[in-house]
Design an enzyme around this catalytic site. Structure first.
Site, PDB file in Angstrom:
ATOM      1  N   ASP A   1       0.869  -1.160   0.000  1.00 39.34           N
ATOM      2  CA  ASP A   1       0.000   0.000   0.000  1.00 39.34           C
ATOM      3  C   ASP A   1       0.916   1.222   0.000  1.00 39.34           C
ATOM      4  O   ASP A   1       2.107   1.104   0.260  1.00 39.34           O
ATOM      5  CB  ASP A   1      -0.837  -0.074   1.268  1.00 39.34           C
ATOM      6  N   LYS A   2       0.409   2.368  -0.316  1.00 38.77           N
ATOM      7  CA  LYS A   2       1.276   3.536  -0.312  1.00 38.77           C
ATOM      8  C   LYS A   2       1.120   4.355   0.964  1.00 38.77           C
ATOM      9  O   LYS A   2       2.014   4.385   1.797  1.00 38.77           O
ATOM     10  CB  LYS A   2       0.999   4.416  -1.525  1.00 38.77           C
ATOM     11  N   THR A   3      -0.079   4.962   1.093  1.00 38.61           N
ATOM     12  CA  THR A   3      -0.257   5.895   2.194  1.00 38.61           C
ATOM     13  C   THR A   3      -0.182   5.156   3.524  1.00 38.61           C
ATOM     14  O   THR A   3      -0.860   4.165   3.725  1.00 38.61           O
ATOM     15  CB  THR A   3      -1.614   6.588   2.080  1.00 38.61           C
TER      16      THR A   3
ATOM     17  N   PHE B   1     -12.250  22.576  -6.396  1.00 36.75           N
ATOM     18  CA  PHE B   1     -11.324  21.668  -7.048  1.00 36.75           C
ATOM     19  C   PHE B   1     -12.089  20.540  -7.737  1.00 36.75           C
ATOM     20  O   PHE B   1     -13.110  20.098  -7.244  1.00 36.75           O
ATOM     21  CB  PHE B   1     -10.410  21.074  -5.979  1.00 36.75           C
TER      22      PHE B   1
ATOM     23  N   LYS C   1      -4.661  28.234  -6.713  1.00 37.18           N
ATOM     24  CA  LYS C   1      -3.517  27.328  -6.603  1.00 37.18           C
ATOM     25  C   LYS C   1      -3.854  26.063  -7.374  1.00 37.18           C
ATOM     26  O   LYS C   1      -5.018  25.639  -7.431  1.00 37.18           O
ATOM     27  CB  LYS C   1      -3.198  27.008  -5.151  1.00 37.18           C
TER      28      LYS C   1
ATOM     29  N   GLY D   1      -4.802   3.433  -3.657  1.00 41.64           N
ATOM     30  CA  GLY D   1      -6.057   4.031  -4.078  1.00 41.64           C
ATOM     31  C   GLY D   1      -5.841   5.473  -4.483  1.00 41.64           C
ATOM     32  O   GLY D   1      -6.738   6.149  -4.930  1.00 41.64           O
TER      33      GLY D   1
ATOM     34  N   ASP E   1      -1.699  -0.731   5.765  1.00 42.82           N
ATOM     35  CA  ASP E   1      -2.040  -0.268   7.103  1.00 42.82           C
ATOM     36  C   ASP E   1      -3.514   0.080   7.270  1.00 42.82           C
ATOM     37  O   ASP E   1      -3.975   0.268   8.368  1.00 42.82           O
ATOM     38  CB  ASP E   1      -1.216   0.961   7.462  1.00 42.82           C
TER      39      ASP E   1
ATOM     40  N   ASN F   1      -8.640  -0.678   3.854  1.00 40.56           N
ATOM     41  CA  ASN F   1      -8.768  -1.050   2.458  1.00 40.56           C
ATOM     42  C   ASN F   1      -7.683  -2.042   2.035  1.00 40.56           C
ATOM     43  O   ASN F   1      -7.706  -2.564   0.929  1.00 40.56           O
ATOM     44  CB  ASN F   1      -8.719   0.200   1.564  1.00 40.56           C
TER      45      ASN F   1
END
EC number: 7.6.2.1
Lengths: 246, 1201
Positions: free
Chosen positions: B404-406, B549, B572, B687, B825, B828
């Site tokens: 996973d990344k985050t 956004f 921005k 994700g 972590d 998901n």
């Protein structure tokens, strides 16, 4: 030194499972209740005509009962050689493992009252020998037989021939004759009987196997050592850290 | 727990009426009582025994026991089997009983929780287990939800209600639920008591994110969705009270429906073992048959004639029947070859006598992991934890890591790290070396004490920026003003001067916090104003519009009116978008800024460009009018808004750029580099957005600019995806053909390669988008996808749903026959963690769901290298060595009986004393191999890290496979042959030194047993690669214990007590006093061990393994300095990967402007409530749906992965 006299049997399966277990050590150790009520392991030699067999079981029943007598023939005269029948069993067997039943008095006949002899035996167990310390269950021939052999061809110590004096060999060179009282049938199962005379050294009787094996294995080890040394010298130095890939 | 009703047939649909117990009772829905326990006092013994005897091993032992009770068959006394069996059964029973006791306790605790139930118009305290379907219950803040409820009303406006779902899915952020409007009016008990709505809904299921049903009330139909549901296990937060109607209770709740039995994971060695055990079993039967035939022939030829001395057993009348009996007798004595205890059956590992050793070893390894100080995170005080103890050796065989990344690779902490203002770059650490150093080596951080509102946790290292602020540089001021105005953060002032920002994405939080510390403190907002403390002065800006956004715009703007009355647009956004929308006068500045952006991107930072634009009053009026019309328009509202936004966000003036560091977990690039060297392929499944994911890919060095090409697959249709994949493969093939000449190409094609594509020259990477992945995972394309992906060095899948994560893992598992590890972590990641062979949970901030589902857990990604390269590698090595030795010793032990069979008339006579047979595995040989299995190591841990290639044998499964197994078996059989025939040769003619015969059965038994114990002890000594005191103690101890027990068993005392049980009296001292016996033992030992030594010596010389070489080098050059393997920080240039990397969600602008999420006075609220955009909730929901909907699972919360 002393000369040992053995009888040998071949094709006799003393190591068969059913044979090996067919005994009652409790009975042989002089336990009175086992004497009259032997273990079931002894079947079918547990009882005979409703009387408990002492000693029970197939081992005891098949005890070797030929008698061997050795004579020295000197000028046609047969001089019997003294064969000692005590001291042929292990001390622990004779003194710990095998014991006669206990009771009032030392009369073995009375002590074995109520039991019957093994089927194949000509005489009951209390008539194996005349000397009381070699009679009954502690008869040494009996003890030796009861120590079952590991292999179907085996020999068992029969008698000792003691050396009389240090100047002469125990059995001098010459003619001997062996008289065998033939009681023990082995023909039916293709068995063979032997009589062996042997002296012993610190590692027992003559045993070429060990010597040959040691020499062979030693030579192989030496040869292998040389070969490995050569190989190591030739190829072993490939082992350098430079080989470690990453 | 008999109170809990039994289960019924599955229902088709659920129908219930509020406040009508009698009506609902006729459906016999499950009550709210749960029961997870299995036994009660009465049923425990029979049920538990029944369960235990379902284990193959236990039944097998029972069967053996029965065999041993048959006198004609019994070749061993019954106690050799019954003692271990009883032991095992009782240990397991005690364990089960304790487990069940705790389950009873927790059931009771949960069932007896109190809740307020509306009965007969009044609230009554009831235990949870007495809550029924159709009841209305009242929940208060911070209470657990008792059952699955339909939210009826709450203390908050619009029937809103906040819940935390940590126990359900592990996510700790609060979620919003809303009652349907008609019921949200029902605020008090009297109204609720009269509520008699009827609900028809789906039957109980385990889908946490879906609910479908209809409420019928007062002749009207109202659709119900998951948005109206409060699920059991959730906790009510920030909501004073709420009322809910019980829809599902007890076992029917989604929480309980989800707590299915976790799938039991087995290691590949376990699976191999199961096969081998079956083979050995077959082997056992074969030997039994051979010996049985032998027995029949022997009895027919010899035994018949031998009957004068040894008659046949009662009931045995033919040689054939005798052979049949002897088959079973041999099964009994030869069964020690079958390591039945190693047989893993029916989902649980069988406990069994000879070897609990495997379990003990694995447990030991687990403790090593738990105790490893180097895997202990001091900061969060969490040690590594092996939650499953049965998978350790598989850690040494991992080939694919799915990460996973985050929260796993990154900390999910955004740090404002650099910025470029008006062509000047700030934020470089004033370090001599110029690169970022670890904490502690840095100079003092900038002192923000001048600012009482500063966030003490914020740190910045470049004092010049603060000086610029203090000097009043207008550009810098404008820069921070923009940051403090242009966002959707909510603030909360808990006490004077203590501000808390609730940012919707961590990026925004970082930016606003940075502005706050530099003196532009965003303090509060109302739907129409923003109050900012600018260097101590509170200034309130009028908020005119938020140009929200979205994914296409990749920017957001606000239009504010300053107190002076000037209207300004602050914007921005992603540089690619924003730089094109600048006023031409900015060209020079844009060039400088672009250089800075490149620099930031090269460091893996996430960049944003800031710009502003002054608007004329008249223009704004006009624009605002058009905006109003557009947002009220019934059709194409979105398009018209977008066009208007586009129009105003043009010709902007560039202010500068920000660079946010998505903080990686410590040591992530190093870990990835080492794992890559160890030939482990790492796939990132996230994700998150493609830009973010790729960006992280670069910053953690999975992707580098040295790579030949990074393929990006973003096709929306099956065809596009197929084409993109095909193109990628063609490119790789072409390149490898042109680069590698034929020869080297062929050479690379080792036998292990399954596909030509794996021999690709050059490094490639593959980035796949979620919607493309959905197509790629379809049955007809999955192989194609897998081949392409496996040819690449790095694979990144972004925008994937939890389900897809699991599918990807499943795909690799299915086709690659490789061991997979998933690490994550969040909730998901649970599906992926459960699917992979090994699941690792990072115990971080994102709840504990992942940890609960995992097999191993620790707090830092970097510990993975230690887990795999050190612990996993050792575990695998140890387990393999253990198994090899185990088979060897059992075969050496048992096969002696086979050879003896030929000399004892195939009568199933054992060679050894029965006590030796009982104790051999339990006592004499278990502890040394246990010590080896637990402590052995081939190379020290530093070397495993230093030479990651050492990991390869595990991946290739070299240390224990069928070939190794046969070698061990062969060695065992070889040993058994010598073990029998050397004593046989010696004993055939030997006599003792006192003249008595040597070859009695008992002396033979003792000789063989003693040489066996000595040989296997020497062998374990050879096998042990790492000697600890414990190894010495166990090996020497086992030998000592052997002799001690031998003499004890053969002692007079025991014989006097049980003459029939201890028949070997006096044997030990008589036999072991013989020189011949010792010469035999020595000979046997040498002959058994010599070939092994020679073979190993040759192998070491001619075919050294890497570990051998490493060991050797270590011996030779002990003081060799550890090769310095520093990670090059590649100063990359070009390929800017800036993006609007916010993990942002659309819709919050509208939410703020509507003011619905603000606690305002009711009057203030009402003034906004009538605004046209009040449908924010719908918008939000719609966006959510479309975000996750690509793969059909809206459960993927888009803002966290």
């Amino acid at each position: 030194s002393n000369v040992f006299m053995y009888y040998g049997l071949s094709n006799f399966y003393q190591n068969h499972r059913r044979y090996v277990k067919s005994r009652d050590d409790s009975q042989l150790n002089g336990d009175n209740s086992s004497l009259l009520n032997p273990s079931k392991e002894c079947e079918p030699y547990r009882t005979n005509e409703d009387k408990p067999i002492a000693p029970c079981g197939a081992i005891a029943n098949s005890m070797f009962n030929d008698t061997l007598e050795l004579y020295r023939i000197d000028n046609n005269t047969k001089t019997p050689i003294t064969l000692i029948k005590k001291g042929i069993a292990w001390w622990t067997d004779k003194n710990v493992k095998f014991r006669n039943p206990t009771g009032d008095g030392n009369n073995l006949t009375a002590l074995f009252q109520g039991t019957t002899k093994p089927v194949n035996w000509p005489k009951p167990v209390y008539m194996l020998d005349l000397e009381p310390d070699n009679n009954g269950f502690i008869n040494e021939d009996f003890i030796v037989w009861m120590r079952t052999a590991a292999l179907p061809t085996f020999r068992k110590l029969y008698r000792l021939i003691e050396r009389k004096n240090n100047l002469q060999p125990t059995l001098q060179a010459g003619k001997y004759s062996l008289d065998i009282a033939y009681n023990y049938p082995v023909h039916s199962f293709d068995g063979r009987k032997r009589m062996i005379l042997s002296t012993i050294s610190w590692m027992g009787g003559k045993n070429p196997f060990l010597g040959i094996a040691y020499i062979t294995v030693g030579s192989i080890c030496f040869f292998l050592g040389v070969v490995l040394l050569i190989i190591h010298h030739k190829y072993g130095n490939r082992n350098t850290s430079a080989d470690i890939p990453n | 727990m008999e109170r809990c009703a039994a289960r019924r047939a599955p229902e088709e649909e659920r129908r219930l009426r509020a406040n009508a117990r009698e009506y609902n009772e006729k459906f016999q829905y499950a009550s709210n009582c749960i029961k997870t326990s299995k036994y009660n006092i009465v049923t425990f013994l029979p049920v538990n025994l029944f369960e235990q005897f379902q284990e193959v091993a236990n039944t097998y032992f029972l069967f053996l026991l029965i065999l041993q009770l048959i006198p004609q068959v019994s070749s061993l006394s019954w106690f050799t089997t019954i003692v271990p069996l009883v032991l095992v059964l009782s240990i397991t029973a005690v364990k089960d009983a304790t487990d069940d006791y705790f389950r009873h306790k927790s059931d009771n605790q949960v069932n007896n929780r109190q809740s307020q139930v509306l009965i007969g118009g009044a609230l009554r305290q009831e235990q949870w287990m007495n809550v029924r379907v159709g009841d209305i219950i009242k929940l208060e803040n911070n209470q657990f939800v008792a059952a699955d409820l339909l939210l009826l009303s709450s203390s908050e406006p619009h029937g809103l209600c906040y819940i935390e779902t940590a126990e359900l899915d592990g996510e700790t952020n609060t979620k919003v639920r809303q009652a349907i409007p008609v019921t949200s009016e029902l605020g008090d008990t009297s109204k609720l008591a009269r509520f008699d709505g009827e609900v028809i809904c789906e039957p109980p299921n385990n889908k946490l994110d879906k609910f479908g049903g209809t409420l019928y009330w007062k002749e009207n139909k109202y659709p119900l969705s998951n948005q109206n549901m409060l699920l059991r296990g959730c906790v009510l937060r920030n909501t004073e009270w709420c009322f809910g109607l019980v829809i599902f209770a007890g076992p029917d709740t989604k929480l309980m429906q989800n707590s299915g039995r976790t799938k039991f994971k087995r290691t590949s060695i376990d699976r191999l073992m199961n096969t081998l055990v079956l083979w050995i079993f077959g082997f056992l039967v074969c030997m039994g048959v051979i010996l049985a035939i032998g027995n029949a022939i022997w009895e027919h030829e010899v035994g018949v004639c031998f009957q004068i001395y040894l008659p046949w057993d009662e009931g045995v009348h033919s040689a054939f029947f005798s052979g049949f009996l002897s088959f079973w007798s041999y099964i009994i004595i030869l069964n020690t070859v079958v390591p039945i205890s190693l047989y893993v059956s029916m989902g649980s590992v069988t406990l069994s006598p000879e070897v609990r050793t495997v379990e003990v070893i694995r447990l030991g390894h687990s403790y090593f992991i738990n105790w490893d100080k180097k895997m202990y995170c001091a900061k969060c005080r969490t040690p590594a934890e092996a939650r499953t103890t049965t998978l350790n050796e598989e850690l040494g065989q991992v080939e694919y890591i799915f990460s996973d990344k985050t929260g796993t690779l990154t900390q999910n902490i955004m740090v404002f790290s650099k910025c470029s203002v008006n062509g000047h770059s700030y934020g470089d650490v004033q370090d001599v070396l110029g690169h970022k150093a670890e904490l502690g080596e840095r100079p003092e951080p900038v002192d923000f004490s001048f600012n009482p509102l500063a966030d003490p946790e914020f740190q910045f290292w470049d004092p010049s920026l603060l000086e610029a602020v203090k000097l009043g540089d207008p550009h810098v001021h404008e820069f921070f003003r923009l940051l403090s105005l242009c966002h959707t953060v909510m603030s909360e002032e808990k006490s004077e001067g203590e501000l808390y920002y609730k940012a919707q994405s961590p990026d925004e939080g970082a930016l606003v916090t940075a502005a706050r510390n530099f003196g532009f403190v965003f303090q509060s907002r109302t739907p129409k104003t923003i109050t900012v403390h600018e260097l101590g002065r509170a200034i309130t800006y009028q908020l005119l519009a938020i140009l929200d956004f979205n994914n296409i715009r990749k920017r957001m703007s606000v239009i504010v009116r300053s107190p002076e009355g000037k209207i300004r647009l602050y914007c921005k956004g992603a540089d690619t978008i924003l730089l094109e929308r600048l006023h031409p006068v900015n060209q020079d500045l844009a060039n400088v800024t672009t250089d800075h952006l490149n620099e930031y991107a090269g460091e893996g930072l996430r960049t944003l460009v800031l710009a502003y634009k002054d608007l004329e009053e008249s223009y704004y009026e006009d624009w605002s009018e058009r905006l109003h019309q557009a947002s009220g328009a019934p059709d194409a509202r979105e398009d018209r808004l977008a066009r208007l936004y586009n129009e105003v966000e043009n010709d902007m003036m560039l202010l500068g750029a920000t660079a946010i560091e998505d903080k990686l977990q410590q040591g992530v690039p190093e870990t990835i580099a080492i794992l890559t060297l160890a030939n482990i392929k790492i796939w990132v499944l996230t994700g998150d957005k493609q830009e973010t994911a790729v960006n992280i890919g670069y910053s953690c060095k999975m992707l580098t600019d040295d790579m030949t090409e990074v393929f990006v697959v973003t096709g929306h249709t099956v065809l596009e995806v197929r084409q993109e994949l095909r193109k990628a493969r063609e490119k790789m093939m072409d390149a490898s053909r042109s680069v590698g000449n034929g020869f080297s190409y062929q050479e690379k094609l080792s036998s292990k390669l399954t596909s030509v594509l794996e021999a690709i020259a050059g490094e490639y990477a593959l980035v796949v988008n979620g919607h493309s992945l959905a197509h790629a995972l379809e049955a007809d394309m999955e192989v194609e996808f897998l081949e392409t992906a496996c040819a690449c060095k790095a694979v990144i899948c972004c925008r994937v749903t939890p389900l897809q994560k699991a599918q990807v893992v499943e795909l690799v598992k299915k086709y690659k026959k490789a061991v997979t590890l998933a690490i994550g972590d969040g909730a998901n990641d649970v599906s992926m963690i459960k699917t992979a062979h090994i699941g690792v949970g990072i115990s971080g901030q994102e709840g504990i769901q992942a940890v609960l589902a995992s097999d191993y857990s620790f707090s830092q990604f970097k510990f993975l290298q230690r887990l795999l390269l050190v612990h996993g590698r050792w575990s695998y090595l140890r387990m393999c060595k253990f198994l090899c030795y185990f088979f060897y010793k059992n075969f050496a032990f048992t096969m002696v009986h086979f050879w003896f069979g030929f000399f004892c008339g195939f009568s199933a006579q054992t060679v050894y004393d029965q006590y030796f047979i009982t104790l051999y595995n339990i006592v004499y040989t278990s502890l040394p191999v246990l010590a080896m299995g637990i402590f052995d190591q081939d190379v020290p841990e530093q070397r495993s890290m230093e030479y990651p290639k050492l990991y390869e044998p595990g991946q290739l499964n070299l240390l224990f496979n069928k070939r190794e197994f046969f070698i061990c078996i062969a060695q065992g059989i070889y040993t058994s042959v010598l073990m029998f025939f050397i004593p046989y040769g010696v004993f055939a003619d030997a006599t003792r030194d006192d003249g008595a015969q040597l070859a009695d059965y008992q002396s033979f038994a003792v000789t063989v047993a003693t040489s066996l114990v000595i040989v296997v002890s020497v062998q374990i000594g050879l096998d042990t690669g790492f000697w600890t005191a414990i190894n010495h103690f166990f090996i020497w101890g086992s030998l000592a214990v052997y002799f001690a027990i031998l003499f004890a068993m053969h002692s007079d005392g025991l014989f006097q007590m049980f003459p029939n049980q201890f028949r070997f009296v006096g044997n030990a001292q008589n036999t072991l006093a013989q020189p011949t016996v010792w010469l035999t033992i020595a000979l046997t030992t040498v002959v058994c061990i010599m070939p092994v030594v020679a073979f190993r010596f040759l192998k070491l010389d001619l075919k050294p393994q890497l570990s051998d070489t490493v060991r050797y080098t270590q011996l030779v050059r002990k003081k060799q300095k550890a090769q310095h393997r520093c990670m090059r920080r590649v100063g990359r240039t070009g390929s800017r990967r800036s993006g609007y990397a916010f993990s942002h969600q659309e819709g919050f602008g509208e939410l703020i402007m509507s003011g619905k999420n603000m606690r305002l006075s009711s009057s203030a609220l009402s003034s906004f409530a009538a605004r046209p955009g009040a449908g924010w909730m719908e918008t939000l929901r719609k966006k959510k749906g479309s975000d996750g909907g690509t793969a059909g699972s809206p459960g993927a919360a888009p803002n966290k992965v």
